[in-house]
Design an enzyme around this catalytic site. Structure first.
Site, PDB file in Angstrom:
ATOM      1  N   MET A  94       0.841  -1.200   0.000  1.00 24.89           N
ATOM      2  CA  MET A  94       0.000   0.000   0.000  1.00 24.89           C
ATOM      3  C   MET A  94       0.879   1.255   0.000  1.00 24.89           C
ATOM      4  O   MET A  94       0.385   2.364   0.251  1.00 24.89           O
ATOM      5  CB  MET A  94      -0.941   0.002   1.207  1.00 24.89           C
ATOM      6  CG  MET A  94      -1.904  -1.190   1.174  1.00 24.89           C
ATOM      7  SD  MET A  94      -3.447  -0.888   2.040  1.00 24.89           S
ATOM      8  CE  MET A  94      -2.860  -0.630   3.691  1.00 24.89           C
ATOM      9  N   HIS A 114       9.077  -3.338   3.699  1.00 22.90           N
ATOM     10  CA  HIS A 114       8.703  -3.542   2.291  1.00 22.90           C
ATOM     11  C   HIS A 114       9.938  -3.878   1.459  1.00 22.90           C
ATOM     12  O   HIS A 114       9.892  -4.743   0.578  1.00 22.90           O
ATOM     13  CB  HIS A 114       8.087  -2.263   1.713  1.00 22.90           C
ATOM     14  CG  HIS A 114       6.784  -1.840   2.325  1.00 22.90           C
ATOM     15  ND1 HIS A 114       6.658  -0.690   3.062  1.00 22.90           N
ATOM     16  CD2 HIS A 114       5.552  -2.419   2.302  1.00 22.90           C
ATOM     17  CE1 HIS A 114       5.389  -0.559   3.449  1.00 22.90           C
ATOM     18  NE2 HIS A 114       4.705  -1.596   3.020  1.00 22.90           N
ATOM     19  N   GLN A 167     -10.613  -2.779   1.630  1.00 23.13           N
ATOM     20  CA  GLN A 167     -10.165  -3.459   2.842  1.00 23.13           C
ATOM     21  C   GLN A 167     -10.223  -2.564   4.081  1.00 23.13           C
ATOM     22  O   GLN A 167      -9.834  -2.970   5.170  1.00 23.13           O
ATOM     23  CB  GLN A 167      -8.772  -4.068   2.656  1.00 23.13           C
ATOM     24  CG  GLN A 167      -7.649  -3.068   2.579  1.00 23.13           C
ATOM     25  CD  GLN A 167      -6.343  -3.735   2.176  1.00 23.13           C
ATOM     26  OE1 GLN A 167      -6.206  -4.237   1.065  1.00 23.13           O
ATOM     27  NE2 GLN A 167      -5.374  -3.772   3.089  1.00 23.13           N
TER      28      GLN A 167
HETATM   29  P1  AMP Z   1       1.368  -2.860   3.500  1.00 22.26           P
HETATM   30  O1  AMP Z   1       1.942  -1.829   2.598  1.00 22.26           O
HETATM   31  O2  AMP Z   1       1.374  -2.471   4.941  1.00 22.26           O
HETATM   32  O3  AMP Z   1       0.034  -3.392   3.024  1.00 22.26           O
HETATM   33  O4  AMP Z   1       2.351  -4.095   3.435  1.00 22.26           O
HETATM   34  C1  AMP Z   1       2.718  -4.672   2.204  1.00 22.26           C
HETATM   35  C2  AMP Z   1       3.450  -5.960   2.470  1.00 22.26           C
HETATM   36  O5  AMP Z   1       4.609  -5.677   3.263  1.00 22.26           O
HETATM   37  C3  AMP Z   1       2.621  -6.982   3.264  1.00 22.26           C
HETATM   38  O6  AMP Z   1       2.895  -8.283   2.748  1.00 22.26           O
HETATM   39  C4  AMP Z   1       3.165  -6.824   4.674  1.00 22.26           C
HETATM   40  O7  AMP Z   1       3.043  -7.999   5.446  1.00 22.26           O
HETATM   41  C5  AMP Z   1       4.610  -6.504   4.404  1.00 22.26           C
HETATM   42  N1  AMP Z   1       5.198  -5.796   5.540  1.00 22.26           N
HETATM   43  C6  AMP Z   1       4.773  -4.620   6.077  1.00 22.26           C
HETATM   44  N2  AMP Z   1       5.548  -4.299   7.147  1.00 22.26           N
HETATM   45  C7  AMP Z   1       6.460  -5.291   7.299  1.00 22.26           C
HETATM   46  C8  AMP Z   1       7.508  -5.546   8.211  1.00 22.26           C
HETATM   47  N3  AMP Z   1       7.790  -4.708   9.219  1.00 22.26           N
HETATM   48  N4  AMP Z   1       8.236  -6.663   8.049  1.00 22.26           N
HETATM   49  C9  AMP Z   1       7.949  -7.529   7.049  1.00 22.26           C
HETATM   50  N5  AMP Z   1       6.979  -7.353   6.148  1.00 22.26           N
HETATM   51  C10 AMP Z   1       6.233  -6.251   6.269  1.00 22.26           C
END
Ligand code: AMP
Length: 272
Positions: free
Chosen positions: A21, A28, A52
């Site tokens: 996102m 990320h 979502q």
């Molecule tokens: P988001 O942008 O928050 O929807 O996250 C995108 C992807 O990055 C998802 O698969 C999350 O699980 C992963 N993600 C976000 N924060 C972390 C983190 N601190 N460590 C590992 N993966 C992460």
């Protein structure tokens, strides 16, 4: 994007997708580095998916900085950034959504009833547009990873799902785009999520097996920190996400805590 993907697949190239996102951080980027290893071509999607978010959640306030994200990704050997807007992703009034019967009824799905329906639907759409051979997700969103793995299995998606461990700040706080909302005092309190996970590991190593006793102890600990409101502290089966009474095998400890108005999640697998 689909035109590009079709051309690449025709040439026999493999494609890895990292869905995000945006408002990228090192968590990320760990997924991006993993994706880079897995296929010839790496696509990162950036899309703040409206379906979502529930009513009253932070869809409008969710942090965004596409130019900064693109700059970060350019330094990571990313081939395509797919950043559609909401109107083009949901052009028509959608009739069709993907949902699951049981996995979303636990943990975050309790406080966010339509959340995983939105996640599964947008991930399916991204899979159909980008056509990846492989996709990478973070273990920070443990339940999200579980529902996506299950969907891929149930619906025969020919896509390999890879997961990446949680990336943390130096004091243990799991990296999250939402951390930017924490005031400096809240940021100190936010350390209690990781501290609670560590505390639980110690208690299990000392022989604690009673799930409710451990949960009560962790709730007291978290509540002793300013600005915290607990959504859930749960000990559950790593596959079904069902609550467990006694800690026997590998057990998921999952936390969701609001610090001020910012909702944070974290988790660890406890092994007696
Ligand atoms: P988001 O942008 O928050 O929807 O996250 C995108 C992807 O990055 C998802 O698969 C999350 O699980 C992963 N993600 C976000 N924060 C972390 C983190 N601190 N460590 C590992 N993966 C992460």
């Amino acid at each position: 994007m689909r035109h590009e993907s079709n051309g690449l697949l025709l040439k026999g190239k493999t494609i890895a997708l990292v869905p995000t996102m945006g408002y990228l951080h090192d968590g990320h980027l760990a997924l991006v580095r993993q994706g880079r290893e897995l296929a010839d071509v790496l696509v990162v999607s950036i899309f703040v998916n409206p379906t979502q978010f529930g009513p009253g959640e932070d869809l409008n306030d969710y942090p965004r900085d596409l130019n900064r994200d693109i700059e970060l990704l350019a330094g990571q050997g990313v081939d395509f950034v797919f950043a559609p807007d909401a109107a083009s992703m949901y052009e028509r009034n959608s009739e069709t959504f993907i949902d699951q019967r049981i996995l979303p009824n636990h943990l975050c799905g309790v406080c966010r009833p339509a959340h995983f329906r939105g996640v599964l639907t947008v991930v399916t759409k991204l899979f159909n547009i980008v056509k990846p051979n492989t996709a990478v997700f973070g273990e920070k969103d443990f339940q999200q990873l579980a529902v996506i793995r299950r969907m891929v299995q149930d619906l025969n998606f020919d896509i390999k799902i890879t997961s990446v461990p949680i990336v943390r700040e130096s004091d243990g706080l799991a990296m999250s785009s939402r951390n930017v909302f924490l005031t400096s005092q809240q940021r100190v309190s936010a350390q209690c999520l990781y501290a609670a996970l560590q505390k639980a590991k110690v208690r299990v190593a000392q022989g604690e097996r009673n799930s409710q006793a451990l949960i009560d102890e962790l709730i007291d600990f978290i509540q002793s920190h300013l600005y915290t409101t607990i959504d859930y502290v749960s000990l559950c089966n790593v596959d079904t996400l069902e609550s467990i009474d006694r800690i026997k095998g590998a057990t998921l400890l999952a936390l969701a805590v609001r610090v001020g108005t910012t909702r944070l999640i974290d988790n660890a697998v406890l092994t007696p």
